[in-house]
Enzyme design. Structure first.
Site, PDB file in Angstrom:
ATOM      1  N   HIS A 261       5.340 -45.180  -4.752  1.00  0.00           N
ATOM      2  CA  HIS A 261       6.762 -45.383  -4.444  1.00  0.00           C
ATOM      3  C   HIS A 261       7.522 -45.544  -5.756  1.00  0.00           C
ATOM      4  O   HIS A 261       7.053 -46.237  -6.660  1.00  0.00           O
ATOM      5  CB  HIS A 261       6.925 -46.641  -3.584  1.00  0.00           C
ATOM      6  CG  HIS A 261       8.258 -46.751  -2.915  1.00  0.00           C
ATOM      7  ND1 HIS A 261       9.423 -47.010  -3.610  1.00  0.00           N
ATOM      8  CD2 HIS A 261       8.619 -46.623  -1.617  1.00  0.00           C
ATOM      9  CE1 HIS A 261      10.436 -47.038  -2.754  1.00  0.00           C
ATOM     10  NE2 HIS A 261       9.982 -46.811  -1.542  1.00  0.00           N
ATOM     11  N   ARG A 322       9.639 -39.197  -2.066  1.00  0.00           N
ATOM     12  CA  ARG A 322       9.067 -40.152  -3.018  1.00  0.00           C
ATOM     13  C   ARG A 322       8.180 -39.515  -4.074  1.00  0.00           C
ATOM     14  O   ARG A 322       8.139 -39.980  -5.213  1.00  0.00           O
ATOM     15  CB  ARG A 322       8.244 -41.174  -2.242  1.00  0.00           C
ATOM     16  CG  ARG A 322       9.130 -42.046  -1.432  1.00  0.00           C
ATOM     17  CD  ARG A 322       8.362 -42.892  -0.491  1.00  0.00           C
ATOM     18  NE  ARG A 322       9.328 -43.633   0.311  1.00  0.00           N
ATOM     19  CZ  ARG A 322       9.007 -44.488   1.245  1.00  0.00           C
ATOM     20  NH1 ARG A 322       7.735 -44.722   1.528  1.00  0.00           N
ATOM     21  NH2 ARG A 322       9.936 -45.123   1.909  1.00  0.00           N
TER      22      ARG A 322
END
Ligand code: FAD
Length: 686
Positions: A261, A322
């Site tokens: 992330h 992401r």
């Protein structure tokens, strides 16, 4: 196949329960659906179910409800999910999930989840990565907690519901759900034909090891982030349960697909996520144009800021998926050395700014208070007035136990087919972050809570029909089967307690995590992956010379438990690293600079890993298979590693123009960076 006549009692008169391991969103939904189908359940969880990692989820859950009239639909959701995952996900299960999503959000709303609403009283939806649509329902920035508590309440109700026998008479003292919290799953009970007949678990309070029969077993045990050391995951997410099932013969799918992330902050125990919802509400990522800049972020004038995601990806801007955002942040910090100056350390760190200071504080409080509070608490700075400093962190496990599905004529799933969510071990099911099914090579934000709940809704009926057609209940199997399994695990535990070598399991975990984090995440090179694999073998060898830090018996013993988890982490680390070594292409989160393109000809296929135990002193290895045969209720099933791409044709991923994801999306909203970053209309929490 002759089915057992009685569905509540076995031939020998026992109550026929199934076992669900895991009390996160996936496990709890599975339990609820089983109870609705009249199937009694034993529910096991390492931690109190309300502390399951699902509680950490912040940003929201996807459903194409299209309340904002943007032209969103489940079809677009399917296309964007397949596209975002770089086409590695089987599309029928994804279609079933996206079709069910609006109903799921309405159901959760009716259960009492306090979703944010618009001033007109409609459910509000925010934007998330990889889409231009407002598709994410949210409860402030604590969505996971609200969802988990709502499902927990439903399961608690089932814990009080009396079980009825097949004639409809109450069975005294028996409830639909029995809950076992603070129990660690340590192994499957497999009969002579390899069918799963229950589990062995350890009571963490007194270390008792006990076998539990189950007509079927479902693992809903979450992801494996702790293999990479500190991550955004909870510290219990070691993957010990899925690793154990893998070692007992379950196939593991796409292990190499691990999501990093882009935006997290450090903490002593774990890395805390700063949710994508922050960018969904208009947060902007930037670094100073001048790499020697030492002023506070808020004092750097607009003209001297480089909003690098918006500049490179004018369509999706800060909300590119992401995998792309993380690579850009990595490039900025590691390759271009543009990480921002940190006044506490007095040097430039591998961090970039994530800025919400332009958004009215009233809006921030209504929509993002939970996550901004976390930042303030752990970074010691007020994010309402200072740009936050963030960096990428390991976050999500796209790979997991391989599970099957049965495709329906309309390209979705056959409801209630016992193949749905079934592993290749008959009677063993997997769901949630523990399975590999829904997200391909890269998960889109807010699709996980959905896949957990949808997965549970598919798994409950699948297990119910498996159990209905089972020739012989696990509860009628000879007790010796369970005693043998219990003894096997007891022996393993005693051998851990007897370990008195010079190595320290926590130190070895740090070494494993370091090599996995540095060399097996955002950028992967074959030469370094070879070193990672050699290091894993080395750690595997050293694990045999561990000295357990606590030898107490009959009382909680976290030292011995950690050794067990660490042994299992080493096994899965090898699956991840070897899968990465083998996949010579770049797809989603799996990125090899030496093979920068996606290679559909050679690698549009599922990585299917089978465990090959250690032999003659050489370490365990991974056997990769291209096809798999298993038996389900007497019917042979044959599957291959081909990905079902029957619904959305693979095409190159391109996020630098608005609406690139799909033809449908192209006719949808065109988000300019300015529009994205404009403060959204104020909403109220219900
Ligand atoms: C900080 C953070 C924020 C996130 N935000 C979002 C978001 O906004 N939207 C979204 O879609 N996704 C989000 N995700 C991802 C999402 O939260 C998870 O993928 C999801 O909650 C996983 O749910 P689960 O039910 O599969 O597993 P978990 O919630 O992890 O539950 C696992 C369960 O298994 C049990 N268990 C594990 N091992 C054992 C064992 N050996 N024995 C017995 N029990 C065991 C645990 O006790 C637990 O009950 C986020 C993730 C993180 C880390």
């Amino acid at each position: 196949m002759a089915a057992s006549k009685n569905l509540v009692r076995s031939e020998s008169g026992k109550i026929r329960r199934v076992v669900v391991v895991g009390g996160g969103l996936a496990g709890l939904t599975t339990v609820i659906k089983l109870c609705e189908a009249g199937v009694p359940v034993d529910l096991f969880s390492l931690v109190p179910v309300k502390r399951s990692h699902s509680v950490c989820a912040q940003g929201g859950i996807n459903a194409s409800v299209n309340t904002k009239g943007e032209g969103d639909s489940p079809q677009v959701h399917l296309e964007e999910t397949a596209y975002g995952g770089d086409f590695l996900a089987n599309q029928p299960p994804v279609k079933a999930m996206c079709d069910a999503a609006p109903g799921i959000v309405f159901l959760l709303d009716r259960m009492g989840v306090p979703f944010n609403r618009t001033p007109e009283g409609l459910l509000d939806f925010r934007r998330f990565g990889g889409t231009l649509f407002h598709r994410t329902a949210f409860a402030g920035a604590t969505t996971g907690q609200q969802l988990l508590y709502a499902l927990d309440e439903q399961v608690r109700r089932w814990e009080t519901v009396d079980l009825e026998d097949d004639k409809g008479d109450r069975v005294p003292g028996e409830k639909m759900v029995r809950k076992f919290e603070a129990w660690d799953f340590v192994g499957l009970v497999l009969d002579d034909h390899g069918t799963c007949r229950g589990i062995v678990a350890q009571d963490l309070k007194n270390t008792e090891i006990k076998a539990f029969p189950g007509d079927a077993v479902c693992l809903a045990t979450g992801g494996v982030g702790i293999i990479f050391g500190k991550s955004t995951n909870s510290v219990i997410n070691t993957g010990t349960a899925t690793s154990t099932a893998y070692q007992q013969g379950a196939c593991y799918g796409n292990g190499e697909c691990i999501q990093v992330h882009p935006t997290a902050i450090p903490g002593a125990d774990k890395l805390r996520l700063i949710s994508e919802s922050v960018r969904g509400e208009g947060g902007r990522v930037w670094v100073p144009r001048d790499p020697t800049e030492q002023r506070r972020g808020r004092d750097v004038p607009e003209s001297q800021r480089e909003y690098f995601l918006e500049e490179k990806y004018p369509g999706y801007g800060n909300l590119v998926p992401r995998d792309i955002a993380s690579r850009e942040l990595f490039k900025k910090c590691f390759h271009e050395k543009r990480g921002v100056y940190n006044r506490q350390s007095g040097k430039n760190e591998n961090e970039v700014y994530l800025d919400v200071t332009h958004i009215p504080s009233e809006t921030l409080r209504k929509k993002l208070a939970g996550v901004l509070e976390i930042y303030e608490k752990f970074a010691g700075e007020d994010p309402y007035t200072n740009p936050m400093r963030v960096f990428p962190a390991v976050h999500y496990t796209m790979g997991g136990l391989w599970v099957d599905f049965e495709r329906s004529a309309n390209g979705s799933l056959v409801t209630g087919s016992p193949r749905n969510q079934a592993t290749n071990i008959p009677g063993l099911y997997a769901v949630g972050e523990a399975d590999y099914q829904y997200h391909g090579a890269n998960r889109l934000g807010a699709n996980s809570l959905l896949s957990c709940i949808w997965g549970g809704m598919a798994t409950g009926p699948a297990i119910a029909s498996y159990r209905k057609n089972l020739a012989r209940s696990a509860w009628d199997m000879p007790s010796s089967l369970f005693e043998r399994a219990e003894k096997r695990e007891q022996k393993k535990y005693e051998s851990i307690l007897a370990m008195d070598g010079e190595e320290n399991a926590y130190q070895l975990h740090q070494e494993l995590a370091h090599t996995m984090l540095v060399d097996c995440t955002i950028e992967r090179h074959n030469a370094t992956l070879d070193k990672v694999l050699a290091k894993i073998d080395e750690i595997d060898g050293r694990m045999k010379r561990v000295g357990v830090t606590d030898t107490v018996q009959g009382k909680m013993n976290q030292g011995a438990q950690f050794v067990r988890h660490m042994q299992n982490m080493v096994v899965l680390a090898r699956v991840i690293a070897q899968g990465a070594r083998n996949r010579d292409e770049s797809r989603g989160a799996h990125y090899k600079p030496d093979f920068p393109q996606r290679d559909d000809e050679n690698f549009l296929r599922t990585t299917m890993a089978m465990h090959q135990g250690a032999e003659n002193g050489s370490p365990a290895t991974v056997r990769y298979v291209r096809e798999l045969d298993y038996d389900l209720l007497g019917t042979p099933v044959h599957v291959t590693d081909a990905v079902d791409i029957s619904l959305v044709k693979p095409r190159a991923r391109k996020y630098d123009t608005a609406g690139a994801a799909s033809a449908v999306a192209q006719s949808g909203p065109k988000a300019s960076p300015a529009a994205q970053n404009a403060p959204a209309a104020s909403t109220e929490k219900a």
